[in-house]
Design a protein around this motif. Structure first.
Motif, PDB file in Angstrom:
ATOM      1  N   SER A 134       8.039   1.148   3.797  1.00 31.53           N
ATOM      2  CA  SER A 134       9.084   0.758   4.909  1.00 31.53           C
ATOM      3  C   SER A 134      10.074   0.029   4.085  1.00 31.53           C
ATOM      4  O   SER A 134      11.510   0.131   4.340  1.00 31.53           O
ATOM      5  CB  SER A 134       8.463  -0.209   5.946  1.00 31.53           C
ATOM      6  OG  SER A 134       7.921  -1.248   5.439  1.00 31.53           O
ATOM      7  N   LYS A 135       9.722  -0.714   3.057  1.00 33.03           N
ATOM      8  CA  LYS A 135      10.800  -1.512   2.238  1.00 33.03           C
ATOM      9  C   LYS A 135      11.716  -0.537   1.581  1.00 33.03           C
ATOM     10  O   LYS A 135      12.860  -0.914   1.307  1.00 33.03           O
ATOM     11  CB  LYS A 135      10.152  -2.614   1.397  1.00 33.03           C
ATOM     12  CG  LYS A 135       9.086  -3.552   2.322  1.00 33.03           C
ATOM     13  CD  LYS A 135       8.424  -4.556   1.238  1.00 33.03           C
ATOM     14  CE  LYS A 135       7.580  -5.481   1.807  1.00 33.03           C
ATOM     15  NZ  LYS A 135       6.251  -4.843   2.254  1.00 33.03           N
ATOM     16  N   LYS A 136      11.123   0.364   0.997  1.00 30.98           N
ATOM     17  CA  LYS A 136      11.874   1.258   0.067  1.00 30.98           C
ATOM     18  C   LYS A 136      12.740   2.239   0.690  1.00 30.98           C
ATOM     19  O   LYS A 136      13.828   2.374   0.711  1.00 30.98           O
ATOM     20  CB  LYS A 136      10.785   2.597  -0.747  1.00 30.98           C
ATOM     21  CG  LYS A 136       9.713   1.793  -1.405  1.00 30.98           C
ATOM     22  CD  LYS A 136      10.098   0.898  -2.401  1.00 30.98           C
ATOM     23  CE  LYS A 136       8.882   0.484  -3.042  1.00 30.98           C
ATOM     24  NZ  LYS A 136       9.069  -0.878  -3.672  1.00 30.98           N
ATOM     25  N   ILE A 137      12.251   2.481   2.335  1.00 23.88           N
ATOM     26  CA  ILE A 137      13.035   3.371   3.001  1.00 23.88           C
ATOM     27  C   ILE A 137      14.177   2.383   3.610  1.00 23.88           C
ATOM     28  O   ILE A 137      15.444   3.077   3.809  1.00 23.88           O
ATOM     29  CB  ILE A 137      12.225   4.017   4.158  1.00 23.88           C
ATOM     30  CG1 ILE A 137      11.368   5.002   3.616  1.00 23.88           C
ATOM     31  CG2 ILE A 137      13.147   4.448   5.217  1.00 23.88           C
ATOM     32  CD1 ILE A 137      10.231   5.536   4.443  1.00 23.88           C
ATOM     33  N   ILE A 188      -1.276  -0.119   4.281  1.00 28.76           N
ATOM     34  CA  ILE A 188      -0.677  -0.366   2.718  1.00 28.76           C
ATOM     35  C   ILE A 188       0.638   0.518   2.523  1.00 28.76           C
ATOM     36  O   ILE A 188       1.545   0.011   1.974  1.00 28.76           O
ATOM     37  CB  ILE A 188      -1.855  -0.186   1.891  1.00 28.76           C
ATOM     38  CG1 ILE A 188      -2.606  -1.296   2.054  1.00 28.76           C
ATOM     39  CG2 ILE A 188      -1.165  -0.536   0.446  1.00 28.76           C
ATOM     40  CD1 ILE A 188      -4.250  -0.834   1.285  1.00 28.76           C
ATOM     41  N   ALA A 189       0.412   2.002   2.669  1.00 28.98           N
ATOM     42  CA  ALA A 189       1.456   2.880   2.636  1.00 28.98           C
ATOM     43  C   ALA A 189       2.643   2.545   3.350  1.00 28.98           C
ATOM     44  O   ALA A 189       3.804   2.363   2.875  1.00 28.98           O
ATOM     45  CB  ALA A 189       0.903   4.278   2.827  1.00 28.98           C
ATOM     46  N   ALA A 190       2.390   2.388   4.678  1.00 30.70           N
ATOM     47  CA  ALA A 190       3.603   1.802   5.718  1.00 30.70           C
ATOM     48  C   ALA A 190       4.135   0.719   5.093  1.00 30.70           C
ATOM     49  O   ALA A 190       5.500   0.655   5.100  1.00 30.70           O
ATOM     50  CB  ALA A 190       3.026   1.827   6.905  1.00 30.70           C
ATOM     51  N   LEU A 249       5.174   9.685   3.564  1.00 28.58           N
ATOM     52  CA  LEU A 249       6.140   9.025   4.286  1.00 28.58           C
ATOM     53  C   LEU A 249       7.551   8.975   3.647  1.00 28.58           C
ATOM     54  O   LEU A 249       8.448   9.107   4.537  1.00 28.58           O
ATOM     55  CB  LEU A 249       5.797   7.583   4.331  1.00 28.58           C
ATOM     56  CG  LEU A 249       4.446   7.002   5.122  1.00 28.58           C
ATOM     57  CD1 LEU A 249       3.746   5.878   4.857  1.00 28.58           C
ATOM     58  CD2 LEU A 249       4.734   7.414   6.667  1.00 28.58           C
ATOM     59  N   GLY A 250       7.608   9.052   2.558  1.00 28.40           N
ATOM     60  CA  GLY A 250       9.110   9.051   1.897  1.00 28.40           C
ATOM     61  C   GLY A 250       9.623  10.359   2.087  1.00 28.40           C
ATOM     62  O   GLY A 250      10.757  10.452   2.542  1.00 28.40           O
ATOM     63  N   ASN A 251       8.735  11.422   1.915  1.00 31.49           N
ATOM     64  CA  ASN A 251       9.408  13.088   2.231  1.00 31.49           C
ATOM     65  C   ASN A 251       9.657  12.994   3.640  1.00 31.49           C
ATOM     66  O   ASN A 251      10.806  13.573   3.882  1.00 31.49           O
ATOM     67  CB  ASN A 251       8.447  13.806   1.896  1.00 31.49           C
ATOM     68  CG  ASN A 251       7.963  13.939   0.441  1.00 31.49           C
ATOM     69  OD1 ASN A 251       7.078  14.579   0.023  1.00 31.49           O
ATOM     70  ND2 ASN A 251       9.176  13.398  -0.278  1.00 31.49           N
ATOM     71  N   ALA A 303      -6.525   5.621  -5.152  1.00 33.62           N
ATOM     72  CA  ALA A 303      -5.135   5.561  -5.530  1.00 33.62           C
ATOM     73  C   ALA A 303      -4.587   6.947  -4.976  1.00 33.62           C
ATOM     74  O   ALA A 303      -3.324   6.792  -4.829  1.00 33.62           O
ATOM     75  CB  ALA A 303      -5.321   5.383  -6.913  1.00 33.62           C
ATOM     76  N   ARG A 304      -5.215   7.947  -5.340  1.00 34.34           N
ATOM     77  CA  ARG A 304      -4.256   9.202  -4.963  1.00 34.34           C
ATOM     78  C   ARG A 304      -4.103   9.385  -3.522  1.00 34.34           C
ATOM     79  O   ARG A 304      -3.304   9.977  -2.932  1.00 34.34           O
ATOM     80  CB  ARG A 304      -5.317  10.479  -5.379  1.00 34.34           C
ATOM     81  CG  ARG A 304      -5.034  10.684  -7.009  1.00 34.34           C
ATOM     82  CD  ARG A 304      -5.683  12.234  -7.178  1.00 34.34           C
ATOM     83  NE  ARG A 304      -5.549  12.343  -8.849  1.00 34.34           N
ATOM     84  CZ  ARG A 304      -6.523  12.737  -9.600  1.00 34.34           C
ATOM     85  NH1 ARG A 304      -7.742  12.877  -9.212  1.00 34.34           N
ATOM     86  NH2 ARG A 304      -6.136  13.071 -10.851  1.00 34.34           N
ATOM     87  N   GLU A 305      -5.082   9.103  -2.780  1.00 35.33           N
ATOM     88  CA  GLU A 305      -4.866   9.028  -1.115  1.00 35.33           C
ATOM     89  C   GLU A 305      -3.795   8.037  -0.747  1.00 35.33           C
ATOM     90  O   GLU A 305      -3.024   8.505   0.052  1.00 35.33           O
ATOM     91  CB  GLU A 305      -6.177   8.356  -0.555  1.00 35.33           C
ATOM     92  CG  GLU A 305      -6.061   8.416   0.918  1.00 35.33           C
ATOM     93  CD  GLU A 305      -7.239   7.949   1.706  1.00 35.33           C
ATOM     94  OE1 GLU A 305      -7.371   7.818   3.089  1.00 35.33           O
ATOM     95  OE2 GLU A 305      -8.293   7.551   1.099  1.00 35.33           O
ATOM     96  N   LEU A 306      -3.705   7.064  -1.486  1.00 36.47           N
ATOM     97  CA  LEU A 306      -2.642   6.031  -1.169  1.00 36.47           C
ATOM     98  C   LEU A 306      -1.173   6.532  -1.507  1.00 36.47           C
ATOM     99  O   LEU A 306      -0.492   6.551  -0.942  1.00 36.47           O
ATOM    100  CB  LEU A 306      -2.747   4.800  -1.826  1.00 36.47           C
ATOM    101  CG  LEU A 306      -1.612   3.772  -1.760  1.00 36.47           C
ATOM    102  CD1 LEU A 306      -1.230   3.386  -0.273  1.00 36.47           C
ATOM    103  CD2 LEU A 306      -1.902   2.474  -2.482  1.00 36.47           C
TER     104      LEU A 306
END
Length: 198
Positions: free
Chosen positions: A17-20, A11-13, A55-57, A45-48
């Motif tokens: 990926s779209k934001k990056i 889910i995070a990826a 990933l963003g960092n 939710a915190r884990e996500l």
């Protein structure tokens, strides 16, 4: 609602990926939590949020995650077209107070991350001003047109049957089964069961 895979890393990826790929240098992510959200608990939710921030960092992006309570409704709309109409009302200077507050808060945080040299308080003032002076609506129009869309809310689809359902007595709603409302709306055509659906 879509048939989302219950795996935080995927889910995070998918989200990041779209934001990056968009080239954003900073994002504010609204992470929904509760009965009406995919992440049912604050811990999930915190884990996500932490996974997306990492990933963003890693990509050199500033990421702020805001957890939003979805055990109760946000705004007044359920379903794709109605939610877009509500977003249009908000960028036009109106919209429900709770939804507008979320929008202003996210915009304030994003402006504080920008290279404008403003803090959150100044960001909040600028966001409020953009909603009242028409510049937020002008930006909405530009973004929709840039993607080949028509920003006129009259072009949004409407349900074939629309009718008021008055309450049988006066009072207050203390709780609303958010997930059941979302599932019912999806079954009536207001959401997407699979990616790519309209």
């Amino acid at each position: 609602m879509t048939a989302t895979i219950d795996q935080v890393s995927l889910i995070a990826a998918s989200i990041m990926s779209k934001k990056i790929a968009s080239g954003a240098s900073a994002v504010v992510l609204d992470v929904k939590v509760g009965e009406g959200a995919f992440m049912r608990t604050v811990a999930d939710a915190r884990e996500l949020a932490e996974e997306m921030r990492a990933l963003g960092n890693e990509a050199g992006m500033d990421v702020v995650c805001v957890l939003t309570d979805m055990d109760q409704p946000l705004g007044r709309a359920v379903g794709n077209a109605l939610e877009v109409r509500e977003a249009w009302e908000t960028v036009s200077g109106g919209g429900p107070a709770d939804f507008r507050e979320l929008v202003v808060d996210a915009a304030a945080q994003l402006l504080a991350l920008s290279d404008l040299g403003v803090d959150e308080e100044e960001g909040r003032l600028r966001a409020e001003r953009a909603l009242t002076d028409g510049s937020a609506l002008a930006a909405y129009d530009r973004w929709v047109r840039a993607q080949g869309g028509d920003p006129d809310p009259a072009r949004l689809p409407a349900a074939p049957v629309v009718r008021p359902v008055p309450a049988p007595a006066s009072g207050f709603v203390h709780k609303l089964a958010a997930r059941e409302v979302a599932v019912a709306a999806m079954e009536l055509g207001a959401g997407r069961e699979i990616a790519g659906s309209r």
